[in-house]
Write a protein that holds these residues in place. Structure first.
Motif, PDB file in Angstrom:
ATOM      1  N   HIS A 186       0.810  -1.220   0.000  1.00  0.00           N
ATOM      2  CA  HIS A 186       0.000   0.000   0.000  1.00  0.00           C
ATOM      3  C   HIS A 186       0.844   1.271   0.000  1.00  0.00           C
ATOM      4  CE1 HIS A 186      -3.162  -2.682   2.172  1.00  0.00           C
ATOM      5  NE2 HIS A 186      -3.198  -2.841   0.872  1.00  0.00           N
ATOM      6  N   ALA A 187       2.171   1.148   0.087  1.00  0.00           N
ATOM      7  CA  ALA A 187       3.041   2.333   0.263  1.00  0.00           C
ATOM      8  C   ALA A 187       3.332   3.000  -1.078  1.00  0.00           C
ATOM      9  CB  ALA A 187       4.338   1.920   0.958  1.00  0.00           C
ATOM     10  N   THR A 188       2.324   3.584  -1.665  1.00  0.00           N
ATOM     11  CA  THR A 188       2.478   4.133  -3.021  1.00  0.00           C
ATOM     12  C   THR A 188       3.200   5.478  -3.048  1.00  0.00           C
ATOM     13  OG1 THR A 188       0.250   5.036  -2.805  1.00  0.00           O
ATOM     14  CG2 THR A 188       0.465   2.923  -3.943  1.00  0.00           C
ATOM     15  N   GLU A 189       3.533   6.024  -1.889  1.00  0.00           N
ATOM     16  CA  GLU A 189       4.200   7.328  -1.838  1.00  0.00           C
ATOM     17  C   GLU A 189       5.715   7.195  -1.677  1.00  0.00           C
ATOM     18  OE1 GLU A 189       2.301  10.044  -2.344  1.00  0.00           O
ATOM     19  OE2 GLU A 189       0.650   8.607  -2.515  1.00  0.00           O
ATOM     20  N   ASP A 190       6.266   6.005  -1.789  1.00  0.00           N
ATOM     21  CA  ASP A 190       7.700   5.822  -1.518  1.00  0.00           C
ATOM     22  C   ASP A 190       8.572   5.962  -2.765  1.00  0.00           C
ATOM     23  OD1 ASP A 190       7.118   3.505  -2.895  1.00  0.00           O
ATOM     24  OD2 ASP A 190       7.462   2.143  -1.204  1.00  0.00           O
ATOM     25  N   GLY A 191       7.977   6.321  -3.908  1.00  0.00           N
ATOM     26  CA  GLY A 191       8.754   6.566  -5.113  1.00  0.00           C
ATOM     27  C   GLY A 191       9.074   5.337  -5.934  1.00  0.00           C
ATOM     28  N   ILE A 192       8.639   4.178  -5.503  1.00  0.00           N
ATOM     29  CA  ILE A 192       8.890   2.940  -6.257  1.00  0.00           C
ATOM     30  C   ILE A 192       7.761   2.746  -7.269  1.00  0.00           C
ATOM     31  CG2 ILE A 192       9.047   0.420  -6.074  1.00  0.00           C
ATOM     32  CD1 ILE A 192      10.363   0.820  -3.357  1.00  0.00           C
ATOM     33  N   SER A 193       8.145   2.480  -8.516  1.00  0.00           N
ATOM     34  CA  SER A 193       7.137   2.333  -9.574  1.00  0.00           C
ATOM     35  C   SER A 193       6.292   1.083  -9.341  1.00  0.00           C
ATOM     36  CB  SER A 193       7.825   2.236 -10.937  1.00  0.00           C
ATOM     37  OG  SER A 193       8.489   0.983 -11.068  1.00  0.00           O
ATOM     38  N   PRO A 194       5.046   1.060  -9.829  1.00  0.00           N
ATOM     39  CA  PRO A 194       4.201  -0.135  -9.652  1.00  0.00           C
ATOM     40  C   PRO A 194       4.833  -1.405 -10.215  1.00  0.00           C
ATOM     41  CG  PRO A 194       2.879   1.717 -10.396  1.00  0.00           C
ATOM     42  CD  PRO A 194       4.305   2.168 -10.470  1.00  0.00           C
ATOM     43  N   LEU A 195       5.579  -1.286 -11.316  1.00  0.00           N
ATOM     44  CA  LEU A 195       6.205  -2.476 -11.910  1.00  0.00           C
ATOM     45  C   LEU A 195       7.292  -3.024 -10.995  1.00  0.00           C
ATOM     46  CD1 LEU A 195       6.112  -4.250 -14.435  1.00  0.00           C
ATOM     47  CD2 LEU A 195       7.858  -2.770 -15.457  1.00  0.00           C
ATOM     48  N   ALA A 196       8.139  -2.130 -10.474  1.00  0.00           N
ATOM     49  CA  ALA A 196       9.186  -2.565  -9.539  1.00  0.00           C
ATOM     50  C   ALA A 196       8.561  -3.075  -8.244  1.00  0.00           C
ATOM     51  CB  ALA A 196      10.144  -1.418  -9.256  1.00  0.00           C
ATOM     52  N   ARG A 197       7.474  -2.457  -7.795  1.00  0.00           N
ATOM     53  CA  ARG A 197       6.826  -2.902  -6.549  1.00  0.00           C
ATOM     54  C   ARG A 197       6.340  -4.349  -6.681  1.00  0.00           C
ATOM     55  NH1 ARG A 197       5.376   0.138  -2.610  1.00  0.00           N
ATOM     56  NH2 ARG A 197       5.429   1.983  -3.948  1.00  0.00           N
ATOM     57  N   ALA A 198       5.746  -4.662  -7.826  1.00  0.00           N
ATOM     58  CA  ALA A 198       5.287  -6.044  -8.043  1.00  0.00           C
ATOM     59  C   ALA A 198       6.460  -7.011  -8.040  1.00  0.00           C
ATOM     60  CB  ALA A 198       4.524  -6.134  -9.363  1.00  0.00           C
ATOM     61  N   ALA A 199       7.576  -6.596  -8.638  1.00  0.00           N
ATOM     62  CA  ALA A 199       8.769  -7.451  -8.677  1.00  0.00           C
ATOM     63  C   ALA A 199       9.316  -7.696  -7.279  1.00  0.00           C
ATOM     64  CB  ALA A 199       9.843  -6.795  -9.553  1.00  0.00           C
ATOM     65  N   LEU A 200       9.409  -6.649  -6.479  1.00  0.00           N
ATOM     66  CA  LEU A 200       9.945  -6.776  -5.122  1.00  0.00           C
ATOM     67  C   LEU A 200       9.005  -7.607  -4.246  1.00  0.00           C
ATOM     68  CD1 LEU A 200      11.156  -3.097  -4.449  1.00  0.00           C
ATOM     69  CD2 LEU A 200      12.468  -5.005  -5.363  1.00  0.00           C
ATOM     70  N   ALA A 201       7.706  -7.344  -4.358  1.00  0.00           N
ATOM     71  CA  ALA A 201       6.734  -8.058  -3.525  1.00  0.00           C
ATOM     72  C   ALA A 201       6.739  -9.554  -3.827  1.00  0.00           C
ATOM     73  CB  ALA A 201       5.341  -7.478  -3.735  1.00  0.00           C
ATOM     74  N   HIS A 202       6.934  -9.918  -5.098  1.00  0.00           N
ATOM     75  CA  HIS A 202       6.972 -11.336  -5.452  1.00  0.00           C
ATOM     76  C   HIS A 202       8.102 -12.050  -4.712  1.00  0.00           C
ATOM     77  CE1 HIS A 202       6.790 -15.005  -7.804  1.00  0.00           C
ATOM     78  NE2 HIS A 202       8.092 -14.888  -8.019  1.00  0.00           N
ATOM     79  N   VAL A 203       9.304 -11.458  -4.732  1.00  0.00           N
ATOM     80  CA  VAL A 203      10.440 -12.086  -4.051  1.00  0.00           C
ATOM     81  C   VAL A 203      10.169 -12.164  -2.550  1.00  0.00           C
ATOM     82  CG1 VAL A 203      12.899 -11.913  -3.536  1.00  0.00           C
ATOM     83  CG2 VAL A 203      12.061 -11.282  -5.793  1.00  0.00           C
ATOM     84  N   GLN A 204       9.660 -11.087  -1.978  1.00  0.00           N
ATOM     85  CA  GLN A 204       9.409 -11.065  -0.531  1.00  0.00           C
ATOM     86  C   GLN A 204       8.400 -12.129  -0.135  1.00  0.00           C
ATOM     87  OE1 GLN A 204      11.338  -9.394   1.226  1.00  0.00           O
ATOM     88  NE2 GLN A 204      10.433  -8.519   3.076  1.00  0.00           N
ATOM     89  N   PHE A 205       7.351 -12.267  -0.932  1.00  0.00           N
ATOM     90  CA  PHE A 205       6.335 -13.289  -0.648  1.00  0.00           C
ATOM     91  C   PHE A 205       6.951 -14.678  -0.695  1.00  0.00           C
ATOM     92  CE2 PHE A 205       3.151 -16.377  -1.900  1.00  0.00           C
ATOM     93  CZ  PHE A 205       2.101 -16.117  -1.026  1.00  0.00           C
ATOM     94  N   GLU A 206       7.762 -14.957  -1.746  1.00  0.00           N
ATOM     95  CA  GLU A 206       8.372 -16.275  -1.871  1.00  0.00           C
ATOM     96  C   GLU A 206       9.351 -16.528  -0.731  1.00  0.00           C
ATOM     97  OE1 GLU A 206       7.224 -18.421  -3.806  1.00  0.00           O
ATOM     98  OE2 GLU A 206       6.062 -17.148  -5.148  1.00  0.00           O
TER      99      GLU A 206
END
Length: 386
Positions: free
Chosen positions: A192-212
């Motif tokens: 939900h942290a959309t104000e941190d400057g990370i693009s939605p595409l990069a956010r999805a990439a990072l979240a995938h690794v964190q979830f795994e």
């Protein structure tokens, strides 16, 4: 640059001590370094996603395309976990015909479709990306088949590990169960942290690794982690439909996929993972656009051929439309869907076979199944079991 991506905690199982990895919260610290090459890869991926959105808008009926694409993504994601289903097996299962593999394999793929469709509808209805939604998706993912005994819809309460007979000899050990609440709470905040400057595409990439890395369930983590990517891109407006099937890219580069995940955990190499991910988004978006264009040409060419079938042409064209919705059909299904009489369907199917558009695949006189083989061949590219 040295980046600490987490820490190890010592736990014991059956009197044997082991080290479990607890990831640091996102975003990475120090922050991501998007050099010129990485920024170019990201921009290329965004352009490709834009083209994919465009092609789904101009398709005469995007639902036809998406119906099969969702099934292909489900199939490929499940194949990464070791199922042996093919696209034909899944479509036969949906026709209530026996597939050529164990039913549990096909049910796993069917469950994936249920989980994705449920999640997309929830997001369309305004429900936020959240741990609760992940639990609902997991319940759909494991509700039938061999995963039904692996606590569907519940976060794990015990230790899991990847590779090896026990956690002390494993390739990777995710956080112990008593760390899950903290890890998952931090992941939800990052979604939900959309104000941190990370693009939605990069956010999805990072979240995938964190979830795994957290691996919050007893089973289904890989499939749900790949579903999360599509859902985040959809939620961010980068996709209007679930038309991106990254599992084909992950399947074809399986070793590198796992190596990239490990490099994040062991070396903090988020940038290496992002380059791999952006490349995958660009490549699979381009393939999806190409496939959509080939299907449009195939459908148009075959309609043109069927218009030359004489008096039966109208019936044949109506049947052709039904085959574009699903490339495997029985007479009984065609009766239900088209409202045509059984003799008319028989004549129309004969005309379609004579034109080389479809073929009968059972060799039987009764309970026959007809395949729109060129369509099935295009859809099945890259989707054979490993």
């Amino acid at each position: 640059m040295v980046r600490k991506t987490g820490h190890y905690v010592t736990s014991t199982l059956n009197g044997q001590s082991y080290q479990a990895f607890v990831p640091a919260p996102l975003p990475p610290d120090p922050p991501l370094q998007l050099n010129h090459d990485l920024a170019n890869l990201r921009d290329k991926a965004l352009v490709a996603l834009g083209e994919l959105k465009g092609i789904t808008r101009i398709l005469p009926d995007a639902r036809l395309f998406l119906y099969q694409y969702v099934r292909k993504e489900a199939l490929l994601s499940s194949q990464i976990e070791g199922t042996q289903s093919s696209l034909s097996d899944l479509l036969l299962f949906e026709l209530d015909e026996a597939p050529g593999v164990p039913l549990d394999d096909v049910r796993e793929v069917s469950n994936y479709i249920d989980a994705l469709e449920h999640a997309l509808q929830r997001v369309r209805d305004g429900f936020p990306l959240s741990l609760r939604l992940l639990l609902e998706m997991h319940e759909h993912l494991l509700r039938r088949g061999r995963g039904a005994g692996k606590a569907p819809g519940q976060f794990r309460r015990t230790q899991v590990w990847l590779g090896g007979p026990s956690p002390d000899r494993a390739q990777f050990v995710p956080p112990p169960a008593n760390h899950l609440d903290t890890c998952l709470g931090e992941l939800e905040r990052f979604l939900h942290a959309t104000e941190d400057g990370i693009s939605p595409l990069a956010r999805a990439a990072l979240a995938h690794v964190q979830f795994e890395t957290i691996h919050p369930f007893l089973d289904g983590n890989g499939r749900l982690g790949r579903l999360l990517i599509v859902l985040m891109l959809f939620d961010a407006g980068l996709l209007e439909e679930p038309s991106l099937y990254l599992s084909l890219y992950f399947k074809s580069r399986r070793e590198e996929y796992y190596q990239r995940l490990d490099a994040v955990r062991t070396q903090g190499d988020w940038e290496g993972w992002l380059g791999f991910f952006f490349d995958g988004v660009a490549a699979t978006s381009g393939q999806a656009v190409d496939t959509a264009q080939r299907l449009l040409r195939l459908f148009q060419d075959d309609r043109d051929r069927l218009r030359g079938a004489g008096r039966i042409a109208g019936t044949a064209l109506q049947l052709h439309e039904a085959f574009t919705r699903n490339p495997l059909r029985t007479t009984a299904r065609l009766l239900q869907e088209t409202g045509l009489s059984k003799p008319a369907i028989a004549r129309g199917l004969d005309a379609m076979q004579a034109q080389g558009v479809i073929r009968e695949i059972t060799g039987k006189q009764r309970y026959r199944i007809f395949a729109y083989q060129p369509y099935l061949d295009i859809l099945s590219e890259g989707a054979q079991p490993l």
